[in-house]
Design an enzyme around this catalytic site. Structure first.
Site, PDB file in Angstrom:
ATOM      1  N   GLU A 187      -5.996 -35.331   4.087  1.00 37.07           N
ATOM      2  CA  GLU A 187      -5.747 -36.327   5.133  1.00 37.07           C
ATOM      3  C   GLU A 187      -7.064 -36.936   5.602  1.00 37.07           C
ATOM      4  O   GLU A 187      -7.155 -38.151   5.818  1.00 37.07           O
ATOM      5  CB  GLU A 187      -5.006 -35.675   6.306  1.00 37.07           C
ATOM      6  N   GLY A 222       0.859 -38.563  11.234  1.00 39.18           N
ATOM      7  CA  GLY A 222       1.130 -37.969  12.528  1.00 39.18           C
ATOM      8  C   GLY A 222      -0.061 -37.186  13.042  1.00 39.18           C
ATOM      9  O   GLY A 222      -1.158 -37.225  12.472  1.00 39.18           O
ATOM     10  N   ALA A 223       0.150 -36.462  14.141  1.00 43.26           N
ATOM     11  CA  ALA A 223      -0.890 -35.608  14.719  1.00 43.26           C
ATOM     12  C   ALA A 223      -0.217 -34.438  15.413  1.00 43.26           C
ATOM     13  O   ALA A 223       0.913 -34.541  15.884  1.00 43.26           O
ATOM     14  CB  ALA A 223      -1.751 -36.384  15.711  1.00 43.26           C
ATOM     15  N   LYS A 237       2.757 -34.936  22.018  1.00 44.07           N
ATOM     16  CA  LYS A 237       1.486 -34.721  21.314  1.00 44.07           C
ATOM     17  C   LYS A 237       0.287 -35.280  22.066  1.00 44.07           C
ATOM     18  O   LYS A 237      -0.859 -34.973  21.725  1.00 44.07           O
ATOM     19  CB  LYS A 237       1.550 -35.355  19.917  1.00 44.07           C
TER      20      LYS A 237
END
Length: 220
Positions: free
Chosen positions: A103, A82-83, A121
């Site tokens: 990561e 994800g971010a 996001k």
């Protein structure tokens, strides 16, 4: 659709990028946890996984997915994570879960980086989400002073230690118009392990969950 439903949609869509019979790199955070749950449904069709954090490793193993050490593999077709923020150039802020260094390492090894995120996001300019910076403890004050000189407001993430035994400074107040340059400048500060800008190694694909369905963005 709720935010969780959007995350579930992109987590399921990311399965299309998993290469059967091969390893898959798996990120950390709420969306990555949903991807792990989806991945469990095809665990017999993959060789295993590489985890970006101890939490992710526990979750993968809890679903019966074999976890490999990154040092023991020669190829990693895809990394899925994800971010906290992402822009149309596929530059990201990551590290809200505190696993930014691992990561970065896993994403650097992967042939393809697939980001999965809900529509909130996607931003025009990075920086509204505080930028995490992993710091060796004895350098905390020095790094904080240098980050202040760069225009940020660094705050220690209270009660948190990374899997590598370090601290995190969350830097507020930045408008990041040149993510590549800022990533380099922060990493050059003595005592910084890494920072949460993923610009030198951006995502190749981003699956964005929207009320109209999953949209696919790709790097130019």
């Amino acid at each position: 659709m709720t935010q969780d439903e959007l995350k579930q949609a992109v987590a399921r869509a990311a399965l299309n990028y998993v290469v059967e019979g091969k390893l898959v790199g798996v990120g950390t955070g709420s969306t990555a946890r949903l991807f792990i749950e989806a991945l469990a449904g095809m665990k017999d069709r993959i060789a295993g996984a590489v985890a970006s954090s101890e939490d992710t490793q526990r979750r993968l193993e809890g679903h019966g997915i074999r976890v490999f050490d990154l040092n023991d593999i020669t190829e990693l077709p895809v990394y899925i994570d994800g971010a906290d923020e992402i822009n149309v150039e596929m530059h990201m802020i990551k590290g809200g879960g505190g696993a930014l260094t691992r990561e970065k390492i896993v994403s650097a090894v992967a042939t393809k980086f697939v980001c999965i995120a809900d529509g909130s996001k996607l931003v025009e300019v990075l920086g509204k989400f505080p930028l995490p910076v992993e710091v060796i403890p004895m350098a905390r004050a020095h790094v904080a002073r240098e980050l202040t000189r760069l225009g940020g407001i660094p705050l220690v993430r209270e009660g948190f230690i990374t899997d590598n035994g370090n601290l995190i400074l969350d830097v507020k107040g930045l408008q990041i118009v040149d993510p590549v340059d800022l990533e380099t400048r922060i990493n050059q500060i003595v005592g910084v392990v890494s920072n949460g800008l993923f610009a030198h190694r951006p995502a190749d694909v981003c699956l964005i969950g929207t009320s109209q369905g999953v949209q696919t963005l790709k790097a130019d």
